[in-house]
Design a protein around this motif. Structure first.
Motif, short mmCIF file in Angstrom:
data_model
loop_
_atom_site.label_atom_id
_atom_site.label_comp_id
_atom_site.label_asym_id
_atom_site.label_seq_id
_atom_site.Cartn_x
_atom_site.Cartn_y
_atom_site.Cartn_z
N CYS A 1 0.56 -7.58 0.72
CA CYS A 1 1.25 -6.46 0.44
C CYS A 1 2.82 -6.32 0.53
O CYS A 1 3.71 -5.63 0.08
CB CYS A 1 0.76 -5.17 1.02
N GLY A 2 3.24 -7.43 1.62
CA GLY A 2 4.82 -7.62 1.82
C GLY A 2 5.18 -6.58 2.85
O GLY A 2 6.39 -6.53 3.33
N GLN B 1 4.77 -12.83 5.18
CA GLN B 1 3.74 -12.65 4.37
C GLN B 1 3.57 -14.00 3.71
O GLN B 1 2.45 -14.25 3.02
CB GLN B 1 3.89 -11.64 3.27
N LEU C 1 -2.70 -9.53 11.09
CA LEU C 1 -1.53 -10.20 11.89
C LEU C 1 -1.91 -10.36 13.25
O LEU C 1 -2.43 -9.25 13.66
CB LEU C 1 -0.14 -9.90 11.66
N CYS D 1 -5.53 -11.15 4.12
CA CYS D 1 -4.20 -10.75 3.81
C CYS D 1 -4.14 -10.11 2.33
O CYS D 1 -4.85 -10.98 1.54
CB CYS D 1 -2.98 -11.72 3.68
N VAL D 2 -3.68 -9.11 2.14
CA VAL D 2 -3.73 -8.35 0.58
C VAL D 2 -2.29 -8.69 0.03
O VAL D 2 -2.09 -8.13 -0.91
CB VAL D 2 -4.27 -7.13 0.64
N ARG E 1 -0.85 -15.17 10.81
CA ARG E 1 -1.40 -14.35 9.74
C ARG E 1 -2.48 -14.96 9.13
O ARG E 1 -2.70 -16.21 9.13
CB ARG E 1 -0.36 -14.36 8.48
N CYS F 1 4.60 -6.55 6.09
CA CYS F 1 5.18 -7.01 7.16
C CYS F 1 6.68 -7.80 6.99
O CYS F 1 7.42 -7.51 7.97
CB CYS F 1 4.00 -8.28 7.56
N CYS G 1 1.16 -3.89 9.33
CA CYS G 1 0.33 -4.47 8.42
C CYS G 1 -0.94 -3.44 8.32
O CYS G 1 -1.40 -2.81 9.36
CB CYS G 1 -0.26 -5.57 8.97
#
Ligand code: SF4
Ligand code: SF4
Length: 335
Positions: A236-237, A250, A276, A233-234, A228, A239, A270
């Motif tokens: 968001c969860g 995440q 990712l 990465c934002v 990752r 993944c 994602c």
């Protein structure tokens, strides 16, 4: 520039395609094996050669044969393809994480279908990472028990006695009989596992499979891993939510857990492009389908090498096969 056909396929479709293709191959091999067993048991005069690939369903026999190979340098003459497949699967785990579970294993395939069904029915439940780790303990205990009984406590002499025994000779036939005519206990266990897999996705694979536990241990050494990029990465969860192994993707920079099947469902979920990816050491990126392709290539390569070296088909005479099957038929082989 034309798109690669793989770019048009989502990781889920690639996975489903590989799993379904291998399941169809196994069904065909199973049918051929059924015809072979009919001949071997004297129920038909039409000889059909045994498909060696069915020996892949005998991992304990292969584990014992593997120890004999290490100690004596001799290949198992009774189920040579079983040993070849076992080594292929170990190699797959070392190279490609638990790609065997994610793409090849028929139980993994059924588990993935049940997981989808459980999600559609709204009864599938996710576990947190800590609960997931606790739930995985039984399979390691089962692995330790199998390893103790069938490998550690057996010396080479008793291993050879087992491998050349009539019981081991017809072990794959007994496996077929078990599935064709399961006992009430077996049906109950299958039903519990099926319902369990609807509620807790991949119940068997995550909680109870000792073969999967062995592969998890080896997969930790694999150079391939999902990585990752924290910079893009934002958080968001998605993944983490998509991961069938309940891994906290995440929160990880590199998914080094031995439970990762390389299924790439986290990558597909994602929303950020290239956040990712499947990577090699040095963060070199590979396509999301590379673990699927790698698993198929490893299997094909081992099959080709085993054919070339003469360690795929058993050298033992068919008359011996028929004699042992006749013994099985009249109840002389029970344990
Ligand atoms: S981390 Fe990604 S590739 Fe590994 S099992 Fe979870 S979803 Fe699949
Ligand atoms: S899905 Fe992608 S963006 Fe969202 S938390 Fe996971 S890695 Fe980060």
């Amino acid at each position: 520039m034309p798109h690669s056909p793989f770019r048009l396929l989502s990781p889920a479709r690639v996975r489903l395609g590989v799993q379904a293709a291998y399941a169809l191959f196994l069904l065909y091999a199973g049918w051929r094996f059924f015809l072979y067993v009919r001949w071997a048991m004297g129920e038909s005069e039409d000889f059909v050669p045994k498909p060696p690939s069915v020996e892949g369903f005998l991992p304990i026999s292969a584990l014992i044969a593997f120890k004999r190979l290490l100690f004596t340098g001799q290949w198992d003459p009774v189920h040579p393809a079983g040993l070849s497949i076992f080594i292929a699967v170990l190699g797959m785990a070392l190279l490609l994480r638990k790609g065997f579970c994610g793409y090849i294993c028929p139980v993994g395939f059924v588990s993935s279908l049940l997981a989808r069904l459980g999600t559609r029915l709204g009864i599938a439940r996710r576990t947190g990472p800590r609960a997931a780790r606790l739930l995985s303990l039984p399979k390691y205990l089962l692995l330790a028990q199998f390893a103790w009984i069938s490998v550690v406590s057996m010396d080479v002499e008793s291993i050879e006695g087992f491998l050349l025994s009539p019981y081991n000779f017809v072990a794959d036939t007994r496996m077929l009989q078990f599935f064709l005519a399961p006992s009430n206990t077996a049906i109950t266990v299958f039903a519990v596992l099926g319902v369990g897999s609807l509620v807790l996705p991949y119940f068997w694979c995550r909680v109870l499979c000792p073969y999967g536990a062995l592969l998890s241990l080896l997969a930790r050494l694999s150079p391939v891993a999902v990585r990752r990029d924290p910079a893009t990465c934002v958080d968001c969860g998605r993944c983490t939510h998509a991961c069938p192994a309940a891994l906290p993707v995440q929160r990880l920079e590199r998914v080094s857990s031995g439970e990762c099947m390389g299924c790439a469902e986290c990558i597909a979920a994602c929303p950020v492009k290239d956040c990712l990816s499947v990577t090699l050491p040095g963060k070199r990126r590979l396509p999301a389908w590379s673990i699927a392709a790698g698993c198929v290539l490893v299997l094909l390569a081992v099959w080709g090498v085993a054919q070339a070296l003469g360690i795929w088909d058993s050298p033992l005479p068919q008359s011996m096969a028929r004699r042992f099957h006749m013994m099985l038929r009249i109840g002389m082989i029970t344990h």
